[in-house]
Design a protein around this motif. Structure first.
Motif, mmCIF file in Angstrom:
data_model
loop_
_atom_site.group_PDB
_atom_site.id
_atom_site.type_symbol
_atom_site.label_atom_id
_atom_site.label_comp_id
_atom_site.label_asym_id
_atom_site.label_seq_id
_atom_site.Cartn_x
_atom_site.Cartn_y
_atom_site.Cartn_z
ATOM 1 N N LEU A 1 44.461 65.338 64.192
ATOM 2 C CA LEU A 1 43.469 65.449 63.123
ATOM 3 C C LEU A 1 44.187 65.549 61.771
ATOM 4 O O LEU A 1 43.816 64.893 60.810
ATOM 5 C CB LEU A 1 42.578 66.666 63.366
ATOM 6 N N PHE A 2 45.220 66.378 61.716
ATOM 7 C CA PHE A 2 46.084 66.473 60.534
ATOM 8 C C PHE A 2 47.389 67.134 60.946
ATOM 9 O O PHE A 2 47.493 67.721 62.013
ATOM 10 C CB PHE A 2 45.421 67.238 59.378
ATOM 11 N N ARG B 1 47.908 72.823 51.139
ATOM 12 C CA ARG B 1 48.644 72.138 52.204
ATOM 13 C C ARG B 1 48.230 72.759 53.530
ATOM 14 O O ARG B 1 47.976 73.949 53.612
ATOM 15 C CB ARG B 1 50.138 72.267 51.995
ATOM 16 N N ARG B 2 48.161 71.940 54.545
ATOM 17 C CA ARG B 2 47.762 72.413 55.870
ATOM 18 C C ARG B 2 48.841 73.350 56.427
ATOM 19 O O ARG B 2 50.014 73.001 56.441
ATOM 20 C CB ARG B 2 47.582 71.246 56.842
ATOM 21 N N PRO B 3 48.433 74.534 56.902
ATOM 22 C CA PRO B 3 49.421 75.480 57.435
ATOM 23 C C PRO B 3 49.820 75.177 58.881
ATOM 24 O O PRO B 3 50.798 75.733 59.380
ATOM 25 C CB PRO B 3 48.699 76.830 57.354
ATOM 26 N N THR B 4 49.051 74.301 59.546
ATOM 27 C CA THR B 4 49.310 73.971 60.944
ATOM 28 C C THR B 4 49.042 72.486 61.174
ATOM 29 O O THR B 4 48.509 71.798 60.312
ATOM 30 C CB THR B 4 48.387 74.768 61.898
ATOM 31 N N THR B 5 49.389 72.044 62.365
ATOM 32 C CA THR B 5 49.005 70.716 62.847
ATOM 33 C C THR B 5 47.819 70.913 63.781
ATOM 34 O O THR B 5 47.760 71.905 64.509
ATOM 35 C CB THR B 5 50.184 70.068 63.610
ATOM 36 N N ALA B 6 46.858 69.994 63.745
ATOM 37 C CA ALA B 6 45.674 70.077 64.598
ATOM 38 C C ALA B 6 45.605 68.844 65.491
ATOM 39 O O ALA B 6 45.596 67.718 64.993
ATOM 40 C CB ALA B 6 44.416 70.190 63.745
ATOM 41 N N ILE B 7 45.554 69.081 66.799
ATOM 42 C CA ILE B 7 45.545 67.993 67.779
ATOM 43 C C ILE B 7 44.400 68.212 68.767
ATOM 44 O O ILE B 7 44.212 69.321 69.273
ATOM 45 C CB ILE B 7 46.896 67.918 68.535
ATOM 46 N N ALA B 8 43.662 67.132 69.041
ATOM 47 C CA ALA B 8 42.565 67.213 70.010
ATOM 48 C C ALA B 8 43.140 67.456 71.404
ATOM 49 O O ALA B 8 44.051 66.752 71.842
ATOM 50 C CB ALA B 8 41.742 65.934 69.985
#
Length: 160
Positions: free
Chosen positions: A42-43, A88-95
């Protein structure tokens, strides 16, 4: 029918729960549904945030430095700060599995708040309360760290 379903979903999110019905309708109408396959990103951490996401179905793993920090499911708002500020995104998001999300833009969120000032006031109060709670939690952590530091050094002894 999808608009009504999106409104019900958004109304379950803490940040949106006290929105006027018309404001909620505008936010739901302006959102975009996206389908993710298992493993889709996702990001990524450190990406510039332009959108927030609400999980409709499925689940998302949030990862920081190759460590899963959370698994979130339906009704979860991801990237809340993106609605109010570019960060800024603090994490990575994965389905984790096939997942459907609603993508919410900062621009439309701001427009909604401008058009519905009563809603804006309620959301501002909610955010102030959250900041206060976080501040109190940080103060408690600081207190505990100071106590731990004084326990490690022990009582000071004086040589005679």
């Amino acid at each position: 029918m999808a608009l009504d379903e999106d409104m019900v979903l958004l109304a379950q999110v803490a940040l949106f729960r006290d929105m006027d019905r018309d404001a909620l309708r505008l936010l739901a109408f302006s959102s975009e549904r996206r389908r993710l396959r298992a493993g889709d990103t996702l990001f990524r951490k450190d990406d510039i945030s332009e959108y927030s996401f609400v999980v409709v179905s499925g689940s998302i793993t949030l990862i920081d430095d190759d460590v899963a920090t959370a698994i979130v499911g339906p009704g979860t708002l991801i990237g809340e700060m993106a609605l109010v500020s570019e960060t800024r995104r603090p994490t990575t998001a994965i389905a984790r599995e096939p997942t459907v999300i609603l993508r919410l833009s900062r621009q439309m969120f701001r427009r909604t708040l401008e058009e519905y000032p009563a809603t804006a006031a309620r959301i501002a109060a909610e955010l102030r309360q959250r900041v206060l709670e976080i501040s109190n939690e940080l103060a408690e952590v600081k207190k505990r760290l100071i106590e731990m530091g004084s326990e490690e050094t022990g009582p000071k002894s004086s040589k005679s």
